[in-house]
Design a protein around this motif. Structure first.
Motif, PDB file in Angstrom:
ATOM      1  N   ASP A 626      44.056  42.895  33.966  1.00 30.15           N
ATOM      2  CA  ASP A 626      43.664  41.575  34.440  1.00 30.15           C
ATOM      3  C   ASP A 626      44.068  41.444  35.906  1.00 30.15           C
ATOM      4  OD1 ASP A 626      42.549  40.614  32.066  1.00 30.15           O
ATOM      5  OD2 ASP A 626      44.537  40.148  31.263  1.00 30.15           O
ATOM      6  N   LEU A 627      43.129  40.994  36.732  1.00 29.73           N
ATOM      7  CA  LEU A 627      43.393  40.867  38.162  1.00 29.73           C
ATOM      8  C   LEU A 627      43.733  39.424  38.490  1.00 29.73           C
ATOM      9  CD1 LEU A 627      40.501  43.036  39.675  1.00 29.73           C
ATOM     10  CD2 LEU A 627      42.759  43.735  38.864  1.00 29.73           C
ATOM     11  N   GLU A 628      44.794  39.256  39.247  1.00 31.96           N
ATOM     12  CA  GLU A 628      45.186  37.917  39.677  1.00 31.96           C
ATOM     13  C   GLU A 628      44.403  37.532  40.924  1.00 31.96           C
ATOM     14  OE1 GLU A 628      49.046  39.137  42.374  1.00 31.96           O
ATOM     15  OE2 GLU A 628      49.324  38.767  40.229  1.00 31.96           O
ATOM     16  N   LYS A 629      44.525  36.274  41.316  1.00 32.25           N
ATOM     17  CA  LYS A 629      43.845  35.770  42.506  1.00 32.25           C
ATOM     18  C   LYS A 629      44.308  36.552  43.735  1.00 32.25           C
ATOM     19  CE  LYS A 629      43.032  31.400  44.975  1.00 32.25           C
ATOM     20  NZ  LYS A 629      43.469  31.847  46.311  1.00 32.25           N
ATOM     21  N   ASP A 630      43.381  36.783  44.661  1.00 34.86           N
ATOM     22  CA  ASP A 630      43.671  37.499  45.911  1.00 34.86           C
ATOM     23  C   ASP A 630      44.136  38.927  45.669  1.00 34.86           C
ATOM     24  OD1 ASP A 630      42.968  35.386  47.572  1.00 34.86           O
ATOM     25  OD2 ASP A 630      44.979  34.505  47.468  1.00 34.86           O
ATOM     26  N   SER A 631      43.516  39.593  44.703  1.00 31.71           N
ATOM     27  CA  SER A 631      43.822  41.004  44.466  1.00 31.71           C
ATOM     28  C   SER A 631      42.527  41.782  44.296  1.00 31.71           C
ATOM     29  CB  SER A 631      44.715  41.181  43.239  1.00 31.71           C
ATOM     30  OG  SER A 631      44.018  40.835  42.063  1.00 31.71           O
ATOM     31  N   LEU A 632      42.624  43.085  44.467  1.00 29.80           N
ATOM     32  CA  LEU A 632      41.479  43.984  44.391  1.00 29.80           C
ATOM     33  C   LEU A 632      41.949  45.274  43.736  1.00 29.80           C
ATOM     34  CD1 LEU A 632      38.564  44.909  45.392  1.00 29.80           C
ATOM     35  CD2 LEU A 632      39.733  45.758  47.424  1.00 29.80           C
ATOM     36  N   ALA A 633      41.150  45.846  42.846  1.00 27.83           N
ATOM     37  CA  ALA A 633      41.548  47.070  42.149  1.00 27.83           C
ATOM     38  C   ALA A 633      40.527  48.168  42.365  1.00 27.83           C
ATOM     39  CB  ALA A 633      41.718  46.803  40.656  1.00 27.83           C
TER      40      ALA A 633
END
Length: 692
Positions: A626-633
């Motif tokens: 799960d990606l949080e706000k202001d993140s990139l994977a």
């Protein structure tokens, strides 16, 4: 089944150079781009991923360019195989410095002459031995610093025995369009040996098996082969019957001279200079034949450096090409006649570094001479041998020339910015797409506007006036509107020359003999065949006029990105200008355009980025994050990397044993990097905090 590095170590410990070579060049690929673009009707595909029983197989095949373009990208996903890619590349390159047409899992093959097929053709592509190899070498140095150095003096490399024979230098000058003969006996012998030995039967053989070479020797040959065709202020002579990467320019072969290859050769030589200089006073052995070629090229370049303080005359241009071309010719003819003698010569690394520096001075002089008045740089030129020397003519602007010179490393920051500014305001820019054409669009002459001999030229020729008055149409004819044309059956100047020879045996013989050379010149003036490039100058498709070729725009973006990385941390204003150019190029690529602007559905089908990230790890297991706000994977070597805008700059490494390690700044240590690149499974996840 065993790890790749362990396979290499175990094979190397056995002391069998052929086994180690085969292991090192082994690539467990299951799929490849076989040939060209699927949209083209003349391309056929045969992609094998399963055998007749439905079992998965390892198999790949493709033309040289496509295979190694793909491997450049694959090397970033599987950096542990970069040196194997280099082995595959160099072991299939020839003793005369070129490469076969196709490469595959079980070796390589070449084009053959088929007299029943009018489109059968042979030849060596011009630029593939430089930039594709260089990208793999650069990637190896980035991922595995120092690993190439351990191969410089190891005789683990071989030569492809392609049965082409490049003619002697004098023949290249006499007819640069027909320069290679096909050795049918050599072809038959190689195939017969391959039926006994397997793919190794197509290698150049010595007294005790395949002829072996060091990596130094293989790398030098790439540079020496190109320098043997170096024409000052013009580029690298395209005299091997095949064009560069873009076969839309196939008609340039012969009189064409490539600045594109020269730009990439400049980058290649700079890489070799750094590699050799890092070896200190170390010595390495190469074959005596290659050492003699290197000495001949070096002597010619060093002796003419004093003339680089100004323009090069036509006479001086030919004098240098004569020395370089004869050195290359003598080397080739000796190899074709008897192969390598087995004698070795010792070269010192400081001497090789000095050789690269001398060559770079010549190339940099030519690069400066090819800067156009509008701030762009020439991509291809034309050469013509005259009694005074070698005359050079320039062609129109081409995007590939700007990409190559930006990649060359020859331009300073302000020069690069000047080029990008000039490119933005040039006829190559297409405002409606905010992107760049391969070649500028331009009106082409209509059919009835071609093959018109100026009336002044007719009046100056006694032969033409006499033939017209006699109604003899063997050379020229006058139409109903009074315009004079060459015989419509003349496809080229050779046909005109044959017709003139016929006239010499008749009543017009004296005039034909006297005016023949002038009429041949007039024929070229009317048709300007020498400036004909091929599809790029006549088609409106397939890399032709008015086309945006997204592949080349992407290469332009990469070239600007490389400069942008170098400019980081320097002058803030200059960096901002490079960044603006980079962003404009990215926006023009189409991902964010509307269908109305792009002319089709943009390449990204999503209106938003999904908040759940799915990936497959190095062990083949599926995971989600799960990606949080202001993140990139994204993943690197199948390890998930989560980039966070805030909280940094630092790197948090999650290991598979449950421990974590924090690195201040945005770099990992060598051990963690190696574990990541080799897919050992020791690194489970990486969190990257950018502190933006």
């Amino acid at each position: 089944t065993l790890p790749h590095r362990e396979l290499l170590e175990r094979a190397g410990a056995l002391g069998d150079p052929d086994l180690e070579r085969l292991v090192r060049e082994y690539l467990p690929l299951t799929f490849s781009r076989r040939h060209g673009d699927p949209s083209r009707p003349w391309n056929n595909f045969s992609i094998r991923v399963r055998d007749s029983r439905g079992q998965r197989i390892l198999d790949y095949q493709g033309n040289w360019r496509d295979i190694f373009q793909n491997l450049e990208a694959l090397g970033h996903a599987y950096p542990g195989f970069l040196e194997s890619m280099i082995f595959k590349f160099t072991n299939a390159s020839t003793a005369d410095g070129h490469n076969p047409y196709r490469v595959m899992r079980e070796g390589f093959d070449w084009e053959v002459i088929d007299h029943r097929e009018p489109w059968s053709f042979i030849g060596y592509w011009g630029d593939h031995q430089v930039i594709y190899l260089l990208k793999l070498l650069e990637a190896s140095e980035r991922f595995h610093p120092g690993r190439l150095e351990g191969l410089l003096d190891r005789r683990l490399f071989t030569f492809a025995n392609v049965p082409y024979r490049i003619k002697p230098y004098a023949d290249l000058l006499a007819d640069p369009r027909h320069t290679i003969t096909f050795d049918q006996d050599g072809h038959d012998q190689a195939l017969a040996l391959a039926r006994t030995l397997g793919a190794d039967g197509k290698l150049l053989m010595g007294a005790d098996g395949p002829t072996r070479a060091t990596l130094t020797e293989k790398l030098l040959l790439v540079a020496l082969t190109k320098l043997a065709n170096f024409i000052p202020e013009a580029g690298i002579w395209m005299n091997t019957q095949r064009p560069e990467w873009n076969d839309a320019n196939n008609a340039l072969v012969g009189p064409g001279v490539s600045m594109v290859t020269l730009y990439y050769l400049r980058r290649y030589l700079a890489f070799l200079a750094r590699l050799f200089a890092a070896q200190g006073s170390r010595e390495v052995q190469v074959s005596q034949e290659v050492a003699t070629l290197q000495e001949g090229i070096a002597t010619a370049l060093q002796a003419t450096e004093a003339g680089l303080d100004g323009p090069v005359s036509d006479g001086a241009r030919k004098a240098l090409l004569d020395q370089l071309g004869r050195a290359g010719s003598d080397y080739r003819q000796a190899i074709y006649a008897q192969g390598f003698s087995g004698a070795q010569a010792t070269l010192a690394m400081p001497g090789l570094t000095a050789f690269c520096a001398s060559a770079l001075r010549h190339l940099d002089h030519s690069i400066q001479a090819n800067r156009r008045e509008d701030g762009l740089y020439h991509a291809y030129n034309l050469m013509k041998v005259t009694p005074e020397g070698i005359e050079v003519r320039t062609l129109y602007e081409m995007l590939e020339g700007q990409v190559a010179v930006l990649s060359s490393g020859a331009l300073g920051a302000e020069e690069a910015l000047g080029l990008l500014d000039a490119l933005r305001s040039s006829s190559l820019y297409r405002p409606d797409q905010a992107s760049y054409l391969l070649y500028p669009d331009r009106p082409l002459p209509a059919f009835l506007e071609k093959n018109i001999i100026p009336e002044g030229a007719v009046s100056r020729s006694e032969l033409l006036r006499t033939l017209l008055e006699a109604g003899d149409g063997r050379i020229v004819a006058r139409d109903a509107e009074g315009q004079v044309h060459f015989n419509a059956a003349f496809r080229n100047a050779d046909k005109l020359a044959s017709a003139l020879a016929e006239l010499e045996a008749g009543p017009f013989g004296a005039l034909a003999l006297a005016e023949g050379p002038q009429l041949l010149e007039l024929f070229e003036e009317v048709f300007d065949h020498q400036s004909f490039t091929g599809r790029s100058g006549t088609f409106y498709k397939y890399e032709g006029l008015g086309c945006i070729y997204w592949h080349m725009v992407s290469k332009l973006l990469l070239a600007v990105d490389e400069i942008l990385q170098e400019a980081a941390g320097g002058d803030a204003t200059r960096f901002a200008r490079f960044r603006d150019h980079y962003r404009e190029l990215r926006e023009g690529l189409g991902v964010h355009k509307t269908p109305a602007a792009y002319g089709a559905i943009p390449t990204d089908p999503y209106s938003h980025t999904p908040g759940r990230f799915a990936y497959v790890d190095a062990a083949g297991e599926e995971h989600t994050l799960d990606l949080e706000k202001d993140s990139l994977a994204f993943t690197l070597c199948q390890v998930p990397i989560l980039a966070h805008r805030v909280g940094g700059p630092r790197v948090l490494v999650h290991r598979s044993d449950g421990t974590t390690q924090t690195f201040q700044g945005l770099a990992l240590d060598a051990a963690t990097s190696a574990a990541l690149f080799e897919r050992t499974g020791a690194v489970r996840r990486i969190d990257l905090f950018l502190g933006l």
